[in-house]
Design an enzyme around this catalytic site. Structure first.
Site, mmCIF file in Angstrom:
data_model
loop_
_atom_site.group_PDB
_atom_site.id
_atom_site.type_symbol
_atom_site.label_atom_id
_atom_site.label_comp_id
_atom_site.label_asym_id
_atom_site.label_seq_id
_atom_site.Cartn_x
_atom_site.Cartn_y
_atom_site.Cartn_z
ATOM 1 N N ASN A 235 5.322 4.735 9.264
ATOM 2 C CA ASN A 235 6.011 3.525 9.705
ATOM 3 C C ASN A 235 5.728 2.337 8.787
ATOM 4 O OD1 ASN A 235 5.842 4.616 12.965
ATOM 5 N ND2 ASN A 235 7.680 3.555 12.268
ATOM 6 N N SER A 236 4.691 2.452 7.961
ATOM 7 C CA SER A 236 4.294 1.332 7.107
ATOM 8 C C SER A 236 5.462 0.841 6.271
ATOM 9 C CB SER A 236 3.146 1.755 6.184
ATOM 10 O OG SER A 236 1.971 1.987 6.911
ATOM 11 N N HIS B 160 0.810 -1.220 0.000
ATOM 12 C CA HIS B 160 0.000 0.000 0.000
ATOM 13 C C HIS B 160 0.846 1.275 0.000
ATOM 14 C CE1 HIS B 160 0.426 -0.102 4.527
ATOM 15 N NE2 HIS B 160 0.481 1.207 4.343
ATOM 16 N N VAL C 64 -16.461 -22.142 0.052
ATOM 17 C CA VAL C 64 -16.794 -21.027 0.930
ATOM 18 C C VAL C 64 -16.953 -21.591 2.329
ATOM 19 C CG1 VAL C 64 -18.462 -19.201 1.436
ATOM 20 C CG2 VAL C 64 -17.969 -19.799 -0.938
ATOM 21 N N ASP D 75 0.033 -7.524 1.372
ATOM 22 C CA ASP D 75 0.547 -6.163 1.550
ATOM 23 C C ASP D 75 2.072 -6.132 1.572
ATOM 24 O OD1 ASP D 75 0.261 -3.422 1.742
ATOM 25 O OD2 ASP D 75 0.124 -3.417 3.924
#
Length: 487
Positions: A216-217, A114, A275, A144
């Site tokens: 900080n990401s 991100h 599912v 991520d």
């Protein structure tokens, strides 16, 4: 009196001595992070990105200057006006900041996906003030994780640790650029491991109380040996800033992703084509499980790996490839980590018995979401039952559409049923109670089944909702709350 004074003096002396010892012991146990920061800090980088965005000529003027504390908070919610009111539809640059760390001396580094998402340019700044334009080798939104490359050699690198050996309560350290303040160091402890977050099915997050803020990401999380054990990724916050809940991606997950990105530019994941939902206490009792564990299968994709292997809706997956499933959140991670085309054994609980089913793992692809479609029209005369459900038989056309041999349509919810999670338009496929499963063929048969169930017992219904299936449990005592005749 003199004897009492002596005892008081002795207790006072012991108390002071104990206090002194406690403080001294605590002082000796406090960690020293200076060596860690000196040795590992140079491998932590600041990442700045720019993204070109188009602004409309009629956009409202932005009410805050960039130096105003309210700028960052409101920037995301208010449309911006071009710098020059006369430049209409020209493009402006948006900037964002993040952190990262170098994993190889020839310029590969890790950060969050991100941080670089949608960026037109990515600039990496080292602690020695050198700056490099970075190339995004690949980014995986599901975990991520992003892999970057800069044109440099002889760079300082971090040492990698083993996230599996982390213990709850252990000291950890973060280095990053919160709010653009480069090379900031914060410390805390591991609060929990294997934490599942909403919409995050593929990462067993490390939860800490290390102060993590925007910027900080993508930065590293170190253990006390100076080894990276995670990538700081998310915080839980109602204010936008640190509130004591920070989450990091385990380094072993990140390194597996970066290896795939480096070699192929993409990430391959396994899939079963099912599912699932969590096994609640009530559902465990209804299915006759000895304990609340596993993942219950709501639906099986036709022609998918699970369907070909023989898995069925209503199965409870207790083990995957020999690994015990304690909660449903664990299964997607294990399946995704399996190599497409490989074979695995799936242990399921089906109708009161354990079964081991071999399955060939499929390849995960990006899939669209199929919207649930409520059925329309009444299939027969409405009937009411002791749960407060007004149901009707499905028409032949509805059964063909849903590819069902039986089932009844919920037309109205009354009393406790209206608070159960059921919806009008749902189709009841089966009734489950005390380990026994009965398929529903008609409204009349459903009412007979419900009348045979102990009014104090929980009743679990297998529901077809659009293209999906789910289980809904109505707690004992709900019977009689409806307005029907119950027969």
């Amino acid at each position: 009196m003199r004897r009492l004074s002596r005892w008081l003096l002795l207790f006072s002396f012991l108390g002071l001595t104990g206090l002194s010892f406690t403080v001294s012991a605590q002082g000796r146990s406090l960690p020293d992070f200076t060596v860690l920061v000196e040795q590992q800090g140079p491998a932590v980088v600041n990442i700045a990105t720019t993204q070109r965005v188009r602004t409309g000529a009629q956009a409202m003027p932005f009410p805050f200057d960039e130096n105003d504390p309210a700028f960052e908070l409101f920037r995301r919610f208010l449309p911006q006006m071009p710098r020059d009111p006369g430049d209409g539809g020209q493009r402006d640059a948006e900037k964002s900041l993040g952190s990262g760390f170098i994993i190889s001396s020839d310029g590969y580094l890790l950060t969050n996906a991100h941080v670089v998402d949608g960026a037109d340019t990515v600039t990496v700044r080292l602690t020695d003030k050198r700056e490099f334009r970075a190339k995004v080798i690949g980014a995986d939104k599901r975990t991520d994780v992003a892999l970057l490359k800069i044109d440099a050699t002889g760079l300082p690198t971090v040492r990698l640790g083993d996230a599996a050996r982390l213990k709850v309560g252990e000291w950890v350290v973060a280095i990053g650029s919160p709010f653009g303040f480069e090379n900031s160091v914060t410390a805390g402890i591991v609060s929990a491991k294997g934490r599942a977050l909403p919409q995050e099915n593929y990462v067993p997050f490390i939860q800490t109380d290390v102060a993590i803020n925007p910027g900080n990401s993508g930065g590293p999380l170190f253990n006390m040996n100076g080894e990276v054990v995670g990538i700081n990724s998310q915080i839980y916050s109602r204010s936008g800033g640190f509130m004591g809940l920070s989450f990091a991606i385990p380094i072993d997950v990140a390194m597996d992703i970066q290896q795939q990105l480096r070699s192929t530019g993409k990430v391959s994941r396994g899939r079963l084509g099912i599912v699932i939902q969590e096994v609640s206490k009530e559902l465990a009792e209804a299915l006759g499980l000895a304990q609340q564990a596993g993942a219950v299968v709501n639906a099986v994709e036709r022609g998918g790996p699970a369907d070909k292997a023989g898995l069925e809706a209503g199965d409870v997956i207790l083990k995957f490839d020999g690994k015990t499933i304690t909660s449903s959140a664990e299964l997607p991670r294990l399946v995704a980590a399996a190599k497409p085309g490989s074979r695995a054994s799936v242990q399921v609980w089906r109708k009161g018995k354990l079964r081991d089913i071999p399955v060939q793992i499929g390849q995960m692809v990006e899939e669209g979401t199929v919207a649930a479609r409520p059925l329309s029209g009444k299939g027969g005369a409405a009937s009411s039952n002791r749960l407060g459900l007004v149901v009707s038989d499905l028409t032949a056309a509805q059964r063909r559409e849903l590819e069902l041999d039986g089932g009844v349509l919920i037309e109205e919810l009354r009393g406790a049923a209206a608070r159960s999670g059921l919806r009008t338009g749902d189709v009841i496929v089966a009734v489950i109670s005390k380990g026994s499963t009965s398929e529903v063929k008609s409204a009349e048969q459903l009412n007979r089944l419900l009348n045979q169930v102990d009014p104090a017992a929980n009743v679990t219904l297998l529901i077809r909702r659009g293209e999906m299936q789910t289980f809904v449990t109505i707690r004992g005592g709900a019977a009689g709350n409806g307005n029907g005749n119950g027969r």
